[in-house]
Scaffold this active site. Sequence first.
Site, PDB file in Angstrom:
ATOM      1  N   GLU A 187       4.921 -31.506  64.043  1.00  0.00           N
ATOM      2  CA  GLU A 187       5.327 -30.148  64.452  1.00  0.00           C
ATOM      3  C   GLU A 187       6.827 -30.106  64.688  1.00  0.00           C
ATOM      4  O   GLU A 187       7.403 -31.004  65.306  1.00  0.00           O
ATOM      5  CB  GLU A 187       4.581 -29.740  65.730  1.00  0.00           C
ATOM      6  CG  GLU A 187       3.146 -29.335  65.439  1.00  0.00           C
ATOM      7  CD  GLU A 187       2.342 -29.086  66.698  1.00  0.00           C
ATOM      8  OE1 GLU A 187       2.597 -29.774  67.705  1.00  0.00           O
ATOM      9  OE2 GLU A 187       1.447 -28.226  66.662  1.00  0.00           O
ATOM     10  N   ARG A 220      -1.338 -27.120  46.066  1.00  0.00           N
ATOM     11  CA  ARG A 220      -1.628 -25.804  46.657  1.00  0.00           C
ATOM     12  C   ARG A 220      -0.813 -25.633  47.936  1.00  0.00           C
ATOM     13  O   ARG A 220      -0.949 -26.422  48.873  1.00  0.00           O
ATOM     14  CB  ARG A 220      -3.124 -25.745  46.961  1.00  0.00           C
ATOM     15  CG  ARG A 220      -3.669 -24.420  47.415  1.00  0.00           C
ATOM     16  CD  ARG A 220      -5.156 -24.360  47.167  1.00  0.00           C
ATOM     17  NE  ARG A 220      -5.395 -24.522  45.742  1.00  0.00           N
ATOM     18  CZ  ARG A 220      -5.266 -23.537  44.839  1.00  0.00           C
ATOM     19  NH1 ARG A 220      -4.963 -22.323  45.226  1.00  0.00           N
ATOM     20  NH2 ARG A 220      -5.458 -23.771  43.564  1.00  0.00           N
ATOM     21  N   THR A 277       4.226 -19.325  46.065  1.00  0.00           N
ATOM     22  CA  THR A 277       3.294 -20.443  46.131  1.00  0.00           C
ATOM     23  C   THR A 277       3.963 -21.601  45.400  1.00  0.00           C
ATOM     24  O   THR A 277       4.946 -21.412  44.682  1.00  0.00           O
ATOM     25  CB  THR A 277       1.972 -20.138  45.389  1.00  0.00           C
ATOM     26  OG1 THR A 277       2.275 -19.921  44.005  1.00  0.00           O
ATOM     27  CG2 THR A 277       1.287 -18.898  45.953  1.00  0.00           C
ATOM     28  N   LYS A 291       1.228 -22.486  41.243  1.00  0.00           N
ATOM     29  CA  LYS A 291       0.949 -21.694  40.036  1.00  0.00           C
ATOM     30  C   LYS A 291       1.849 -22.211  38.911  1.00  0.00           C
ATOM     31  O   LYS A 291       1.716 -23.368  38.539  1.00  0.00           O
ATOM     32  CB  LYS A 291       1.099 -20.212  40.362  1.00  0.00           C
ATOM     33  CG  LYS A 291       0.057 -19.774  41.421  1.00  0.00           C
ATOM     34  CD  LYS A 291       0.114 -18.316  41.799  1.00  0.00           C
ATOM     35  CE  LYS A 291      -0.890 -18.037  42.911  1.00  0.00           C
ATOM     36  NZ  LYS A 291      -0.801 -16.631  43.409  1.00  0.00           N
ATOM     37  N   ASP A 340       8.490 -11.776  46.084  1.00  0.00           N
ATOM     38  CA  ASP A 340       7.334 -12.685  46.116  1.00  0.00           C
ATOM     39  C   ASP A 340       7.097 -13.135  44.680  1.00  0.00           C
ATOM     40  O   ASP A 340       6.508 -12.408  43.888  1.00  0.00           O
ATOM     41  CB  ASP A 340       6.116 -11.955  46.682  1.00  0.00           C
ATOM     42  CG  ASP A 340       4.866 -12.833  46.677  1.00  0.00           C
ATOM     43  OD1 ASP A 340       4.936 -13.962  46.148  1.00  0.00           O
ATOM     44  OD2 ASP A 340       3.827 -12.376  47.199  1.00  0.00           O
ATOM     45  N   TYR A 355       1.144 -36.102  62.587  1.00  0.00           N
ATOM     46  CA  TYR A 355       1.551 -34.828  63.175  1.00  0.00           C
ATOM     47  C   TYR A 355       3.074 -34.722  63.165  1.00  0.00           C
ATOM     48  O   TYR A 355       3.760 -35.645  63.596  1.00  0.00           O
ATOM     49  CB  TYR A 355       1.061 -34.714  64.631  1.00  0.00           C
ATOM     50  CG  TYR A 355       0.023 -33.627  64.773  1.00  0.00           C
ATOM     51  CD1 TYR A 355       0.376 -32.299  64.560  1.00  0.00           C
ATOM     52  CD2 TYR A 355      -1.302 -33.936  65.056  1.00  0.00           C
ATOM     53  CE1 TYR A 355      -0.579 -31.305  64.637  1.00  0.00           C
ATOM     54  CE2 TYR A 355      -2.260 -32.937  65.139  1.00  0.00           C
ATOM     55  CZ  TYR A 355      -1.890 -31.621  64.931  1.00  0.00           C
ATOM     56  OH  TYR A 355      -2.830 -30.631  64.997  1.00  0.00           O
TER      57      TYR A 355
HETATM   58  C1  LIG Z   1      -1.203 -16.023  44.644  1.00  0.00           C
HETATM   59  C2  LIG Z   1      -0.320 -15.063  45.344  1.00  0.00           C
HETATM   60  C3  LIG Z   1      -0.196 -15.069  46.747  1.00  0.00           C
HETATM   61  C4  LIG Z   1      -1.104 -15.861  47.652  1.00  0.00           C
HETATM   62  O1  LIG Z   1      -1.059 -17.215  47.545  1.00  0.00           O
HETATM   63  P1  LIG Z   1      -2.184 -18.121  48.259  1.00  0.00           P
HETATM   64  O2  LIG Z   1      -1.632 -19.500  48.114  1.00  0.00           O
HETATM   65  O3  LIG Z   1      -3.460 -17.882  47.535  1.00  0.00           O
HETATM   66  O4  LIG Z   1      -2.273 -17.706  49.688  1.00  0.00           O
HETATM   67  C5  LIG Z   1       0.735 -14.218  47.315  1.00  0.00           C
HETATM   68  N1  LIG Z   1       1.490 -13.386  46.571  1.00  0.00           N
HETATM   69  C6  LIG Z   1       1.355 -13.330  45.225  1.00  0.00           C
HETATM   70  C7  LIG Z   1       2.217 -12.378  44.453  1.00  0.00           C
HETATM   71  C8  LIG Z   1       0.446 -14.151  44.574  1.00  0.00           C
HETATM   72  O5  LIG Z   1       0.325 -14.079  43.246  1.00  0.00           O
END
Ligand SMILES: *Cc1c(COP(=O)(O)O)cnc(C)c1O
Length: 423
Positions: free
Chosen positions: A56, A237, A228, A231, A201, A54
Amino acid sequence: MDHYRHIKQQDHEVYEILIGEEERERTGIELIPSENYVSSAVREAAGSVLTNKYAEGYPGRRYYGGQQYTDAIETVAIERAKKLFNCQYANVQPLGGAAANVAMYFALMEPGDTVLGMDLSHGGHLTHGHPTTSINKVFNFVRYKMKDVDTGEIDYEELREVALREKPKIILAGFSAYSRELDYAKFVEIAKEVGAYTVADVAHIAGLIAAGVLKNPFDYGFDVITTTTHKTLRGPRGGMILVRESEDIAKCINKAVFPGMQGGPHMHIIAAKAVAFGEALEPSFKEYAVQVIKNAKAMEEVFKAHNVRLLCGGTDNHLLLADVYGSLGITGQEAETVLDEVGITLNKNMIAEETRTALDPSGIRFGTPAMTTRGMKEGEAKQLAELMIRTLKAKDDTAEKATLKKEVQSLCEAFPVPESFVS
Ligand SMILES: *Cc1c(COP(=O)(O)O)cnc(C)c1O
């Protein structure tokens, strides 16, 4: 499968499932553009003892004792993230991209405030305020779109008009189904005019930005990046929030992540992020990112040669959207199913100005991050695109599908998923 030896001994039910997934990943071609294969080093870190702890709080400011190693690993992850994206602050605790976005919204806004983001049918993400999400009940989401769906150009005039009218707190750039570069300077210019924060994002393209092959929104003055880590960045993840230079914003982000939204950070995943960021700082990662885009371009060429309509007219990044219904008379769902039958995995997708339904749309979305990790280059990308077109035309031809499946399998055998990406 020596790395599962304890599971094998103790829990056969789970063991069989894991072996099944190993087999699936080895014997099929993964074209879902949000997926990738991590290195064995990243997997080891994700499976490490840090899952027991933990932690936090943040390095140097925790709520429990025994933090010498958690502080060390989180600091390594933060420092590497800052270096990769050329910024002053990084929060590596978000559990995923969605969690990162929710924390970012609460950090920068009060309930009822407005976000101006990409229209969902034009490539925006669920977490950018889809009606079915919880944040849609808390904040007000308004939209900009593409001016021309066949070039992908954003309608910056409309963006400016909506911004002047709606006075958003945040102007959000970013997408999960869009294949062109954005004019980040334009976003910043409009945001300055209306006093909004700029957030990008970059969940899909983070690895391509970190490698320097796509533009970095911070170079154009963006305030915040959410992403993320699993990807194109090829880590475990998870999610992350980066702040270009404002200490005030960074403090708000940290509070919004913990205690605002999450409890104990997943320290094993933070360790895996640190390892993945280390890999992404290597010169070999740049080569990978360059190849991801070359492979997408090679696939584009083949689809165009077969007169298949591509949304945005093609791609600048790792993904493509094809209007298979308009061009080949096969629906997105049928395309997904028949490609799956021959061992090619991708997803159906709504296209801009969709005339069909979300469950059976006109398009498919596919991309090159995972196949490039396997070492495939333009030749294989073209071969794959040809295989896809043949498959889409062979929906009811059992013999042809059997032949295609064999061809996909031999490509997989020639390009096994590697264990390590750094030499
Ligand atoms: C994949 C994605 C997310 C979400 O990611 P998770 O890890 O699945 O919660 C948010 N914004 C964009 C643009 C994405 O492509």
